[in-house]
Design a protein around this motif. Structure first.
Motif, short mmCIF file in Angstrom:
data_model
loop_
_atom_site.label_atom_id
_atom_site.label_comp_id
_atom_site.label_asym_id
_atom_site.label_seq_id
_atom_site.Cartn_x
_atom_site.Cartn_y
_atom_site.Cartn_z
N ARG A 1 -1.91 6.65 2.79
CA ARG A 1 -1.97 7.20 1.44
C ARG A 1 -2.46 8.65 1.41
NH1 ARG A 1 0.64 4.51 -2.31
NH2 ARG A 1 -0.52 5.88 -3.72
N ARG A 2 -2.13 9.33 0.29
CA ARG A 2 -2.79 10.60 -0.02
C ARG A 2 -4.21 10.30 -0.49
NH1 ARG A 2 -1.53 13.77 -4.09
NH2 ARG A 2 -0.58 12.12 -5.35
N VAL B 1 -5.12 2.09 4.19
CA VAL B 1 -5.07 3.02 3.06
C VAL B 1 -5.24 4.46 3.55
CG1 VAL B 1 -6.43 3.81 1.09
CG2 VAL B 1 -5.75 1.41 1.24
N ILE C 1 0.83 -1.20 0.00
CA ILE C 1 0.00 0.00 0.00
C ILE C 1 0.87 1.25 0.00
CG2 ILE C 1 -1.60 1.35 1.41
CD1 ILE C 1 -2.88 -1.30 2.29
N THR C 2 1.93 1.24 0.77
CA THR C 2 2.80 2.40 0.88
C THR C 2 3.48 2.73 -0.44
OG1 THR C 2 3.22 1.86 3.21
CG2 THR C 2 4.76 3.37 2.14
N ARG D 1 1.48 3.33 -6.65
CA ARG D 1 1.18 4.64 -7.24
C ARG D 1 -0.29 4.98 -7.08
NH1 ARG D 1 1.23 6.98 -12.82
NH2 ARG D 1 1.86 9.13 -12.47
N SER E 1 -4.96 9.49 -4.22
CA SER E 1 -4.40 8.29 -4.84
C SER E 1 -5.15 7.02 -4.42
CB SER E 1 -2.92 8.14 -4.47
OG SER E 1 -2.76 7.94 -3.08
N VAL E 2 -6.40 7.19 -3.98
CA VAL E 2 -7.20 6.06 -3.52
C VAL E 2 -8.58 6.11 -4.19
CG1 VAL E 2 -8.29 4.95 -1.53
CG2 VAL E 2 -6.04 6.01 -1.29
N VAL F 1 -4.11 3.05 -5.41
CA VAL F 1 -4.72 1.92 -4.73
C VAL F 1 -6.20 1.86 -5.12
CG1 VAL F 1 -5.32 0.86 -2.51
CG2 VAL F 1 -3.12 2.00 -2.79
#
Length: 363
Positions: free
Chosen positions: A222-223, A218, A195-196, A199, A226-227, A201
């Motif tokens: 994450r940002r 997530v 996940i980290t 690019r 980006s999800v 998810v």
């Protein structure tokens, strides 16, 4: 200062059966020929069915014999078409790349595809071979063997090579994403690392403990831009079963995010509140509903983790044909999401070119 060694990950596994690329090529070739011949025969029968009742001369063979031949040829053609599509899909499973190490997974940018394993039944679904005969419209036959997962891979392939965790003990990887196989226990550290480094998810909504844990990871790592969370519809299910499943996911997500709120505030700040997923909108014109995509909705997040839902609604577009409506739906509802995602990830305006056509389900 001593540099810390990289974290150690358990060895990746393999599918239960060994992949045989030559056998896969043979199955795809035989399937292609079978699909072509079956479709040709079925179309010929469909064209002939309106004239079989017309007797050209008194000496022509009996009507019942003509009907019997027509039915037999139609069933034979349909069987060839269906078998050919299945052969091609199964043959592609022998060519799915299996990732053996974490270093191999990180070798190139990747899109991480997370889903409950129960959703693989929907993920391997193909377009209906005879959608016109189910009152949906479209061509007489559909020879495409593209699965839902393969369609999703094509749509997001511009952001990196799709990668998924394979279901433990499955015979062969499903057609679509590259696969890696993790042990039944102690899999969370590897998924956290995946996940980290991803690019992008993609998370398919579900209420399993693993999926809800992945959702919180997530949001922790994450940002928001980006999800994406995707909502699948099970083929053949009642139309409103999707609403019930999504409401279950909303309730479960709110509960698990609230339980880990303190941990998430350490990352996002003391004022951060768990996001509440919006309800699934109704169709714009329910009376016109004849089919829905198996990918029913996509949820993106603003910079403060506020979710926004993109409902893929076929009643909101009009076109002369079924294929035209699918293309227009993709162009007007899904392509803008991809263009915005491209801008968020790359900092440049994204293209709104053609995307893959996803399987639909008649209603």
């Amino acid at each position: 200062m001593t540099e810390l060694p990289p974290p150690a990950f358990p060895p990746f596994g393999t599918p239960r059966r060994r992949q045989r690329p030559l056998l896969g090529c043979l199955m795809r070739l035989v399937g292609l020929v079978s699909t072509f011949l079956g479709g040709l025969v079925f179309i010929a029968v469909a064209v002939r069915k309106d004239t079989v009742w017309i007797r050209v001369s008194p000496d022509e063979q009996p009507l019942w014999l003509n009907l019997l031949i027509l039915v037999w040829c139609g069933l034979w053609g349909a069987g060839l078409l269906v078998a050919g599509r299945s052969l091609r899909r199964h043959g592609r499973r022998h060519h799915v790349r299996v990732v053996r190490t974490m270093e191999e997974a990180r070798r190139e940018p990747y899109v991480l595809y997370l889903r409950p394993f129960t959703e693989d039944v929907t993920g391997r679904a193909m377009p209906h071979a005879f959608s016109r005969w189910q009152g949906v419209g479209g061509a007489l036959v559909n020879g495409s063997s593209l699965t839902l997962e393969e369609g999703v891979c094509r749509i997001f392939n511009a952001f990196g090579r799709p990668l998924a965790v394979g279901e433990p003990d499955e015979a062969l990887p499903l057609a679509g994403c590259r696969r890696l196989y993790l042990p039944l226990h102690d899999w969370q550290p590897t998924v956290t690392s995946l996940i980290t480094d991803a690019r992008l998810v993609l998370l398919v909504a579900g209420t399993s403990a693993g999926t809800l844990w992945e959702l919180t990871e997530v949001m922790r790592l994450r940002r928001p831009e980006s999800v994406l969370v995707m909502l699948y519809a099970e083929r053949g299910s009642d139309l409103y079963d999707v609403w019930e499943a999504y409401e279950d996911f909303r309730a479960a997500a709110e509960e698990v995010l609230s339980a880990r709120a303190d941990e998430l505030r350490e990352v996002h700040g003391p004022d951060w509140q768990p996001p509440r997923f919006p309800p699934l909108p109704d169709f714009e014109d329910p009376d016109r509903l004849k089919w829905t995509l198996l990918l029913r909705a996509v949820i993106r997040f603003r910079s403060d983790w506020t979710p926004e839902i993109v409902h893929l609604d076929p009643t909101a577009v009009t076109a002369w044909t079924y294929e035209g409506r699918v293309r227009k739906l993709t162009r007007t509802q899904l392509a803008p999401l991809l263009a915005r995602l491209h801008e968020d990830l790359n900092g440049t305006p994204g293209s709104r070119g053609r995307t893959a056509t996803l399987p639909a389900d008649p209603h």
